[in-house]
Design a protein around this motif. Sequence first.
Motif, PDB file in Angstrom:
ATOM      1  N   MET A 194       0.820  -1.202   0.000  1.00  0.00           N
ATOM      2  CA  MET A 194       0.000   0.000   0.000  1.00  0.00           C
ATOM      3  C   MET A 194       0.861   1.262   0.000  1.00  0.00           C
ATOM      4  O   MET A 194       0.566   2.235  -0.711  1.00  0.00           O
ATOM      5  N   LEU A 195       1.967   1.259   0.789  1.00  0.00           N
ATOM      6  CA  LEU A 195       2.854   2.414   0.794  1.00  0.00           C
ATOM      7  C   LEU A 195       3.518   2.605  -0.559  1.00  0.00           C
ATOM      8  O   LEU A 195       3.623   3.726  -1.068  1.00  0.00           O
ATOM      9  N   TRP A 196       3.988   1.493  -1.143  1.00  0.00           N
ATOM     10  CA  TRP A 196       4.653   1.589  -2.442  1.00  0.00           C
ATOM     11  C   TRP A 196       3.677   2.054  -3.515  1.00  0.00           C
ATOM     12  O   TRP A 196       4.013   2.884  -4.345  1.00  0.00           O
ATOM     13  N   LEU A 197       2.457   1.516  -3.468  1.00  0.00           N
ATOM     14  CA  LEU A 197       1.451   1.918  -4.445  1.00  0.00           C
ATOM     15  C   LEU A 197       1.087   3.392  -4.276  1.00  0.00           C
ATOM     16  O   LEU A 197       0.926   4.123  -5.262  1.00  0.00           O
ATOM     17  N   GLN A 198       0.978   3.830  -2.998  1.00  0.00           N
ATOM     18  CA  GLN A 198       0.673   5.238  -2.738  1.00  0.00           C
ATOM     19  C   GLN A 198       1.790   6.138  -3.268  1.00  0.00           C
ATOM     20  O   GLN A 198       1.537   7.167  -3.892  1.00  0.00           O
ATOM     21  N   ALA A 199       3.046   5.756  -2.993  1.00  0.00           N
ATOM     22  CA  ALA A 199       4.171   6.545  -3.477  1.00  0.00           C
ATOM     23  C   ALA A 199       4.239   6.534  -5.000  1.00  0.00           C
ATOM     24  O   ALA A 199       4.529   7.559  -5.638  1.00  0.00           O
ATOM     25  N   TYR A 200       3.950   5.378  -5.598  1.00  0.00           N
ATOM     26  CA  TYR A 200       4.012   5.267  -7.057  1.00  0.00           C
ATOM     27  C   TYR A 200       2.927   6.114  -7.712  1.00  0.00           C
ATOM     28  O   TYR A 200       3.185   6.808  -8.702  1.00  0.00           O
ATOM     29  N   MET A 201       1.737   6.062  -7.177  1.00  0.00           N
ATOM     30  CA  MET A 201       0.642   6.811  -7.766  1.00  0.00           C
ATOM     31  C   MET A 201       0.830   8.323  -7.597  1.00  0.00           C
ATOM     32  O   MET A 201       0.347   9.110  -8.417  1.00  0.00           O
ATOM     33  N   CYS A 202       1.526   8.730  -6.523  1.00  0.00           N
ATOM     34  CA  CYS A 202       1.751  10.171  -6.270  1.00  0.00           C
ATOM     35  C   CYS A 202       3.058  10.671  -6.858  1.00  0.00           C
ATOM     36  O   CYS A 202       3.387  11.854  -6.720  1.00  0.00           O
ATOM     37  N   GLY A 203       3.826   9.775  -7.482  1.00  0.00           N
ATOM     38  CA  GLY A 203       5.089  10.182  -8.082  1.00  0.00           C
ATOM     39  C   GLY A 203       6.163  10.495  -7.070  1.00  0.00           C
ATOM     40  O   GLY A 203       7.030  11.339  -7.330  1.00  0.00           O
ATOM     41  N   ALA A 204       6.117   9.817  -5.911  1.00  0.00           N
ATOM     42  CA  ALA A 204       7.080  10.107  -4.849  1.00  0.00           C
ATOM     43  C   ALA A 204       8.428   9.448  -5.086  1.00  0.00           C
ATOM     44  O   ALA A 204       9.394   9.770  -4.390  1.00  0.00           O
ATOM     45  N   ASP A 205       8.536   8.531  -6.031  1.00  0.00           N
ATOM     46  CA  ASP A 205       9.807   7.902  -6.381  1.00  0.00           C
ATOM     47  C   ASP A 205      10.441   7.208  -5.168  1.00  0.00           C
ATOM     48  O   ASP A 205      11.562   7.515  -4.751  1.00  0.00           O
ATOM     49  N   VAL A 206       9.708   6.232  -4.610  1.00  0.00           N
ATOM     50  CA  VAL A 206      10.221   5.412  -3.513  1.00  0.00           C
ATOM     51  C   VAL A 206      10.096   3.959  -3.949  1.00  0.00           C
ATOM     52  O   VAL A 206       8.982   3.484  -4.244  1.00  0.00           O
ATOM     53  N   SER A 207      11.202   3.235  -4.008  1.00  0.00           N
ATOM     54  CA  SER A 207      11.181   1.851  -4.467  1.00  0.00           C
ATOM     55  C   SER A 207      10.781   0.917  -3.333  1.00  0.00           C
ATOM     56  O   SER A 207      10.856   1.257  -2.142  1.00  0.00           O
TER      57      SER A 207
END
Length: 356
Positions: free
Chosen positions: A41-54
Amino acid sequence: MFEPFALLAAFDVWGNLLMAGIAVAVLFGVVIVAAMGRYGMLWLQAYMCGADVSLMSLIGMSFRQVQPGMIVTAKIMGHQAGLNIDRQRGMSTARLEAHFLAGGDVTRVLRAIIAAHRAGIDLDFDRAAAVDLAGRDVLDAVRTSVSPKVIDCPEPQRSGRTTLSAVAKNGIELRIHVRVTVRTNLLQLIGGATEETIIARVGQGIVSAIGSAETHMEVLAMPDSISKGVLERGLDANTAFEIVSIDIADIDVGENIGARLQTDQAEADMRMAQARAEVRRADAVARQQEMTARVTQSRAALVLAEAEIPAAIATAFRAGQFHARRSPVQRAERFEEGFSLIDRTGRQSQVQVVGR
């Protein structure tokens, strides 16, 4: 003859390798599923918001005891605010983790940078992180820089006083309450003096300016001249603030300090004069007692001399050195008695009468 056995051995080797590969794949799949279950969920949230966290960064944060949710939230905040979150030159995940591990407040630093960015203030991540690690409230500093705050001089909560006391040259006391409007100087926030220095310098300047006035009426007539003169002295040098204005909120006339000092000096002079007079009186009394003792001594000597007079007279009579002086009548009577006095035994007593 041995060909079937060779084929069987080759089949066993390939079978073992296949089983090992399947086991590794299953294990990798389990790890991926577990990681996705925990950080998906964290990775998906970061990915969808363009936060660039692997995903690997999120897994590594757990081993480094870093809160992944806070880092992801900070990255999302930076991206949404238009900040540079590039891995190479921007506000990368590694830099956020480093600041967190150093004891900094990542969320507050990001909020301060966003507020400065919105206000058009140049504040990068390195400076904000340094201010935060120095123990200063970087978000409050940015807010004060955008919206200046007012400092009371003196500050009642710290000094317990509500007014400054200053005395003009004519000895009249003035009690003043000053309000200083300041904004944060972000360039000198690290190593710059705090509010206490501003309050002390402003108070010193006010007291000095009033002390230079000839009379208190000059200050009452033009109080703005005092504040302008203090403002021109550059009291905010080497401090974390920039003084915007100095305003005199209240001014009252106090005591006549000069008259009281003169009265105290007069009383002190009077006490000194009384002390000198008391010394002179004590000397006079001592002199009087000394003279009284001398008089008593002289009287004692006189009494001793008077006591020796009868003995001296008797000695003089016996030695014939002292003659009694008689009147002519007494000499005649004594002369007649000398001829008529006859001793009963028949002897005549001769009496020598000496007289003049």
